[in-house]
Design a protein around this motif. Structure first.
Motif, PDB file in Angstrom:
ATOM      1  N   THR A  17      43.186 107.575  56.692  1.00 37.02           N
ATOM      2  CA  THR A  17      42.707 108.190  55.458  1.00 37.02           C
ATOM      3  C   THR A  17      43.065 109.665  55.502  1.00 37.02           C
ATOM      4  N   PHE A  18      43.335 110.226  54.336  1.00 35.43           N
ATOM      5  CA  PHE A  18      43.632 111.650  54.245  1.00 35.43           C
ATOM      6  C   PHE A  18      42.822 112.249  53.109  1.00 35.43           C
ATOM      7  N   SER A  19      42.427 113.514  53.276  1.00 39.80           N
ATOM      8  CA  SER A  19      41.550 114.152  52.299  1.00 39.80           C
ATOM      9  C   SER A  19      41.743 115.659  52.322  1.00 39.80           C
ATOM     10  N   ASN A  20      41.554 116.265  51.145  1.00 39.91           N
ATOM     11  CA  ASN A  20      41.579 117.722  51.076  1.00 39.91           C
ATOM     12  C   ASN A  20      40.170 118.302  51.156  1.00 39.91           C
ATOM     13  N   GLY A  21      39.146 117.446  51.230  1.00 40.17           N
ATOM     14  CA  GLY A  21      37.770 117.896  51.365  1.00 40.17           C
ATOM     15  C   GLY A  21      37.072 118.192  50.052  1.00 40.17           C
ATOM     16  N   GLU A  22      37.768 118.136  48.950  1.00 43.10           N
ATOM     17  CA  GLU A  22      37.176 118.410  47.636  1.00 43.10           C
ATOM     18  C   GLU A  22      36.463 117.165  47.119  1.00 43.10           C
ATOM     19  N   PRO A  23      35.391 117.332  46.340  1.00 42.73           N
ATOM     20  CA  PRO A  23      34.740 116.164  45.741  1.00 42.73           C
ATOM     21  C   PRO A  23      35.609 115.571  44.637  1.00 42.73           C
ATOM     22  N   ARG A  24      35.458 114.266  44.406  1.00 43.41           N
ATOM     23  CA  ARG A  24      36.241 113.572  43.375  1.00 43.41           C
ATOM     24  C   ARG A  24      35.790 114.029  41.994  1.00 43.41           C
ATOM     25  N   PRO A  25      36.733 114.459  41.146  1.00 42.85           N
ATOM     26  CA  PRO A  25      36.344 114.882  39.798  1.00 42.85           C
ATOM     27  C   PRO A  25      35.932 113.684  38.944  1.00 42.85           C
ATOM     28  N   PRO A  26      35.182 113.927  37.873  1.00 46.89           N
ATOM     29  CA  PRO A  26      34.786 112.830  36.978  1.00 46.89           C
ATOM     30  C   PRO A  26      35.999 112.150  36.353  1.00 46.89           C
ATOM     31  N   ASN A  40      44.126 112.708  48.388  1.00 47.01           N
ATOM     32  CA  ASN A  40      43.032 111.915  48.954  1.00 47.01           C
ATOM     33  C   ASN A  40      43.390 110.444  48.835  1.00 47.01           C
ATOM     34  N   GLY A  41      43.379 109.736  49.935  1.00 55.01           N
ATOM     35  CA  GLY A  41      43.713 108.322  49.885  1.00 55.01           C
ATOM     36  C   GLY A  41      43.816 107.715  51.268  1.00 55.01           C
ATOM     37  N   MET A  42      44.540 106.583  51.330  1.00 51.23           N
ATOM     38  CA  MET A  42      44.693 105.852  52.585  1.00 51.23           C
ATOM     39  C   MET A  42      46.089 105.248  52.640  1.00 51.23           C
ATOM     40  N   GLY A  43      46.656 105.207  53.836  1.00 52.56           N
ATOM     41  CA  GLY A  43      47.958 104.587  54.033  1.00 52.56           C
ATOM     42  C   GLY A  43      48.099 104.101  55.458  1.00 52.56           C
ATOM     43  N   ARG A  44      49.122 103.288  55.691  1.00 50.09           N
ATOM     44  CA  ARG A  44      49.400 102.762  57.027  1.00 50.09           C
ATOM     45  C   ARG A  44      50.438 103.642  57.703  1.00 50.09           C
TER      46      ARG A  44
END
Length: 157
Positions: A17-26, A40-44
């Protein structure tokens, strides 16, 4: 975890999983949501490539397979994202290949690429017979951190 830690310790075939640490916008903010989904997401984990030094230096990289797109069983687009070990994103290992699974991969010029992750050796051999890769090797996953010596595919000379 840092990108360098993923490059150094995550086995090929792991879900990352990878993330920039920001909350998901509406949902109603479509542009902001699209930009957030890019970071932000997931990959193999399917590829590692050593960095290059010299006149045009570049850091080591790894690639995450995000998905295949197509229709009627035909893949028309493969989406991979390449990250350098200097990436500011946060990475986590969500899942690792289980013992008994088999990786089919190739190695050349400091680059290691996963072509397929099979549930067992028989499935790996069947896949390898259908999809020929020059210099491909099979590795059985013993534990998440170690593998047996690779078995070379192809014909004997």
């Amino acid at each position: 975890m840092s990108a360098q830690h993923i490059y150094d310790s995550a086995p090929l075939g792991s879900l990352i999983t990878f993330s920039n640490g920001e909350p998901r916008p509406p949902q109603r903010f479509t542009r902001k949501l699209r930009a957030w989904n890019d970071e932000n997401g997931m990959g193999r984990l399917v590829e590692r490539s050593a960095g290059h030094s010299g006149r045009f230096a570049s850091p080591a990289t790894f690639a995450l397979h995000l998905g295949n797109y197509g229709s009627q069983g035909i893949i028309t687009m493969v989406v991979r994202r390449i990250y350098t070990v200097t990436s500011q994103l946060r990475f986590e290992i969500a899942d690792q290949p289980k013992a008994g699974m088999v990786r089919i991969l190739s190695r050349r010029d400091g680059r290691e690429e996963l072509h397929h992750l099979a549930p067992d050796f028989a499935a790996a051999e069947a896949w390898a017979a259908e999809h020929r890769y020059h210099g491909a090797v099979m590795e059985e996953v013993m534990t998440p951190d170690s593998v047996v010596p690779p078995v070379r595919l192809g014909r004997a000379a």
